[in-house]
Design a protein around this motif. Structure first.
Motif, PDB file in Angstrom:
ATOM      1  N   ILE A  81       1.030  -1.044  -0.163  1.00 23.06           N
ATOM      2  CA  ILE A  81      -0.112  -0.004   0.075  1.00 23.06           C
ATOM      3  C   ILE A  81       0.462   0.998   0.209  1.00 23.06           C
ATOM      4  N   THR A  82       0.162   2.385  -0.402  1.00 20.26           N
ATOM      5  CA  THR A  82       1.300   3.904  -0.683  1.00 20.26           C
ATOM      6  C   THR A  82       0.819   3.887   0.881  1.00 20.26           C
ATOM      7  N   PRO A  83       2.283   4.961   1.230  1.00 24.56           N
ATOM      8  CA  PRO A  83       1.684   5.785   2.524  1.00 24.56           C
ATOM      9  C   PRO A  83       0.132   6.628   2.701  1.00 24.56           C
ATOM     10  N   THR A  84       0.067   7.008   1.574  1.00 26.37           N
ATOM     11  CA  THR A  84      -1.311   7.597   1.652  1.00 26.37           C
ATOM     12  C   THR A  84      -2.664   6.511   2.151  1.00 26.37           C
ATOM     13  N   ALA A  85      -2.344   5.656   1.550  1.00 27.98           N
ATOM     14  CA  ALA A  85      -3.596   4.746   1.587  1.00 27.98           C
ATOM     15  C   ALA A  85      -3.522   3.979   3.453  1.00 27.98           C
ATOM     16  N   ALA A  86      -2.171   3.985   4.181  1.00 28.44           N
ATOM     17  CA  ALA A  86      -1.783   3.815   4.887  1.00 28.44           C
ATOM     18  C   ALA A  86      -2.347   5.132   6.306  1.00 28.44           C
ATOM     19  N   ILE A  87      -1.812   5.994   5.585  1.00 33.42           N
ATOM     20  CA  ILE A  87      -3.131   7.759   6.862  1.00 33.42           C
ATOM     21  C   ILE A  87      -4.414   7.588   6.468  1.00 33.42           C
ATOM     22  N   ALA A  88      -4.997   6.997   5.538  1.00 33.95           N
ATOM     23  CA  ALA A  88      -6.032   7.402   5.258  1.00 33.95           C
ATOM     24  C   ALA A  88      -7.921   6.036   6.046  1.00 33.95           C
ATOM     25  N   GLY A  89      -6.066   4.507   5.939  1.00 36.49           N
ATOM     26  CA  GLY A  89      -6.574   3.320   6.558  1.00 36.49           C
ATOM     27  C   GLY A  89      -7.222   3.189   6.161  1.00 36.49           C
ATOM     28  N   ALA A  90      -6.871   3.418   3.888  1.00 38.22           N
ATOM     29  CA  ALA A  90      -8.131   2.622   3.012  1.00 38.22           C
ATOM     30  C   ALA A  90      -7.917   2.266   1.581  1.00 38.22           C
ATOM     31  N   CYS A  91      -7.735   1.412   1.278  1.00 37.45           N
ATOM     32  CA  CYS A  91      -8.050   2.035  -0.265  1.00 37.45           C
ATOM     33  C   CYS A  91      -8.911   2.282  -1.490  1.00 37.45           C
ATOM     34  N   ASN A  92      -9.572   2.821  -2.193  1.00 39.22           N
ATOM     35  CA  ASN A  92      -9.766   3.058  -3.034  1.00 39.22           C
ATOM     36  C   ASN A  92      -9.279   2.531  -4.516  1.00 39.22           C
ATOM     37  N   ALA A  93      -8.092   2.392  -4.666  1.00 36.26           N
ATOM     38  CA  ALA A  93      -7.458   1.713  -5.947  1.00 36.26           C
ATOM     39  C   ALA A  93      -6.753   0.729  -5.913  1.00 36.26           C
ATOM     40  N   ILE A  94      -7.310  -0.269  -6.627  1.00 41.02           N
ATOM     41  CA  ILE A  94      -5.970  -1.609  -6.165  1.00 41.02           C
ATOM     42  C   ILE A  94      -5.422  -1.362  -7.659  1.00 41.02           C
ATOM     43  N   LEU A  95      -4.237  -1.729  -8.547  1.00 38.98           N
ATOM     44  CA  LEU A  95      -3.866  -2.383  -9.056  1.00 38.98           C
ATOM     45  C   LEU A  95      -2.627  -3.513  -9.997  1.00 38.98           C
ATOM     46  N   GLY A 100       1.162 -10.565 -10.368  1.00 35.34           N
ATOM     47  CA  GLY A 100      -0.056 -10.377 -10.130  1.00 35.34           C
ATOM     48  C   GLY A 100      -0.454 -10.335  -8.480  1.00 35.34           C
ATOM     49  N   THR A 101       0.841  -8.933  -8.164  1.00 33.63           N
ATOM     50  CA  THR A 101       0.927  -8.629  -6.869  1.00 33.63           C
ATOM     51  C   THR A 101       0.087  -8.099  -6.650  1.00 33.63           C
ATOM     52  N   LEU A 102      -1.047  -7.169  -6.523  1.00 32.34           N
ATOM     53  CA  LEU A 102      -1.276  -6.589  -5.386  1.00 32.34           C
ATOM     54  C   LEU A 102      -0.963  -4.759  -5.074  1.00 32.34           C
ATOM     55  N   LEU A 103      -1.434  -3.349  -5.789  1.00 34.37           N
ATOM     56  CA  LEU A 103      -0.936  -1.805  -5.298  1.00 34.37           C
ATOM     57  C   LEU A 103      -1.957  -1.649  -4.810  1.00 34.37           C
ATOM     58  N   GLY A 104      -2.043  -1.038  -3.383  1.00 37.93           N
ATOM     59  CA  GLY A 104      -3.438  -0.652  -2.893  1.00 37.93           C
ATOM     60  C   GLY A 104      -2.976   0.651  -2.857  1.00 37.93           C
ATOM     61  N   ASP A 105      -4.066   1.778  -3.358  1.00 36.94           N
ATOM     62  CA  ASP A 105      -3.693   3.903  -2.689  1.00 36.94           C
ATOM     63  C   ASP A 105      -5.161   3.682  -3.049  1.00 36.94           C
ATOM     64  N   GLN A 106      -4.985   5.318  -2.363  1.00 35.57           N
ATOM     65  CA  GLN A 106      -5.686   5.790  -2.249  1.00 35.57           C
ATOM     66  C   GLN A 106      -5.818   7.048  -3.019  1.00 35.57           C
ATOM     67  N   PHE A 107      -7.254   7.784  -3.593  1.00 34.71           N
ATOM     68  CA  PHE A 107      -7.693   9.520  -4.410  1.00 34.71           C
ATOM     69  C   PHE A 107      -8.896   9.748  -3.618  1.00 34.71           C
ATOM     70  N   ASP A 108      -9.111   9.213  -2.615  1.00 38.71           N
ATOM     71  CA  ASP A 108     -10.559  10.269  -2.284  1.00 38.71           C
ATOM     72  C   ASP A 108      -9.763  11.248  -1.868  1.00 38.71           C
ATOM     73  N   GLY A 109      -9.121  11.333  -0.630  1.00 38.17           N
ATOM     74  CA  GLY A 109      -8.976  12.658  -0.123  1.00 38.17           C
ATOM     75  C   GLY A 109      -8.187  14.137  -0.954  1.00 38.17           C
ATOM     76  N   ALA A 110      -6.915  13.350  -2.281  1.00 40.42           N
ATOM     77  CA  ALA A 110      -6.290  14.523  -2.947  1.00 40.42           C
ATOM     78  C   ALA A 110      -7.875  14.914  -3.643  1.00 40.42           C
ATOM     79  N   GLY A 111      -8.157  13.826  -4.343  1.00 43.51           N
ATOM     80  CA  GLY A 111      -9.800  14.082  -4.652  1.00 43.51           C
ATOM     81  C   GLY A 111     -10.736  15.815  -4.031  1.00 43.51           C
ATOM     82  N   PHE A 112     -11.108  15.790  -3.208  1.00 44.37           N
ATOM     83  CA  PHE A 112     -11.031  16.798  -2.977  1.00 44.37           C
ATOM     84  C   PHE A 112     -10.903  17.061  -1.905  1.00 44.37           C
ATOM     85  N   VAL A 113      -9.413  17.299  -1.934  1.00 40.37           N
ATOM     86  CA  VAL A 113      -8.906  19.067  -1.342  1.00 40.37           C
ATOM     87  C   VAL A 113      -8.517  19.566  -3.350  1.00 40.37           C
ATOM     88  N   ARG A 114      -8.243  18.711  -3.898  1.00 42.11           N
ATOM     89  CA  ARG A 114      -8.084  19.532  -5.051  1.00 42.11           C
ATOM     90  C   ARG A 114      -9.133  20.335  -6.061  1.00 42.11           C
TER      91      ARG A 114
END
Length: 277
Positions: A81-95, A100-114
């Motif tokens: 997981i990315t640091p952003t996802a770790a702080i948020a405590g959630a993922c909204n994106a999976i690569l 076959g390994t999965l990377l989790g990220d989080q963009f909800d907060g960035a979208g809101f702030v932008r």
């Protein structure tokens, strides 16, 4: 037209009826001649762990968008997981990576702030209230902290969720003043509804709008309709507002980069979107 060469992106959540992302991504893919499609896939919570295990094996799946109620659960199912996802405590994106390994990220907060900053509301030094401390609320709180707000109040019907988020915020942003337990909007410069209130017609308002100043910026995450009851009440008071879909349009460029499809501006996305409410 979907063919055997089409790259798939799953949109995971439950229920799927209110999903808006396919009506934004897919017209944009068409406009750019990109052979990819976002497909809503409903998964109930009790089936979600098995579903995530399965997507590792789909050879034409680039990844997934993740929405309610799975964002918090997703965090523990990723290989990285990315640091952003770790702080948020959630993922909204999976690569889904080639191995076959999965990377989790989080963009909800960035979208809101932008979105808020694009409207001319500078966040540095502000006093903010985030009501709803589940997946999206935690993400917004993390990004607001990164944007330099000075004081943040957290409220959730589950106090333990607020306390856990407060602990993560204090760890990463020791200068931030964090309080927990009150949903009173009086005195705040930005208030955020990150709860599901507004999804149903008979829902109460998430805030006592009699306690809200006309100078307060009111942000919404509910996307069932463009102007939710909260936003209607905020507009009646003369408040500046942000629609739930504004956050979506602002985060999609980051998603596109994450999935390897280049980027887009919110204006480009809005120009081709076919949103229905």
């Amino acid at each position: 037209m979907i063919s055997g060469k089409t790259t798939l992106i799953a949109h995971l959540g439950y229920p799927t009826e209110s999903f808006k992302a396919p009506m934004i991504y897919n017209p944009w893919f068409d406009s750019k001649g990109i052979d990819a499609v976002v497909m809503p896939i409903g998964v109930k919570p009790e089936d979600y762990v098995a579903a995530i295990a399965s997507i590792r094996k789909f050879t034409n799946l680039r990844g997934a968008l993740v929405t309610m109620p799975h964002k918090v659960t997703t965090l523990g199912l990723m290989d990285e997981i990315t640091p952003t996802a770790a702080i948020a405590g959630a993922c909204n994106a999976i690569l889904v990576r080639p191995d076959g390994t999965l990377l989790g990220d989080q963009f909800d907060g960035a979208g809101f702030v932008r979105g808020v900053e694009r409207k001319g509301f500078a966040l540095k030094g502000r006093k903010v209230l985030v009501s709803g401390n589940g997946g999206v609320g935690c993400a917004i709180a993390a990004s607001l902290a990164a944007a330099g707000v000075a004081e943040m109040a957290l409220f959730d019907s589950n106090t333990a969720s607020s306390e856990a988020l407060a602990g993560r915020l204090r760890q990463h942003y020791p200068q931030l003043i964090v309080t927990v337990g009150s949903n009173d909007p009086a005195g705040f410069e930005l208030i955020v509804n990150a709860t599901p209130l507004g999804m149903k017609d008979d829902d109460p308002l998430p805030f006592d709008m009699d306690r809200v100043s006309p100078d307060t910026f009111v942000g919404e995450v509910v996307m069932k309709k463009e102007i939710t009851p909260l936003l209607a009440a905020a507009l009646a008071k003369g408040c500046q507002i942000q629609l739930g879909t504004d956050m979506l349009f602002e985060m999609i460029p980051a998603y596109l980069e994450f999935f390897g499809f280049g980027s887009a501006t919110p204006e480009e996305l809005r120009a081709v979107a076919t949103l229905n409410y």
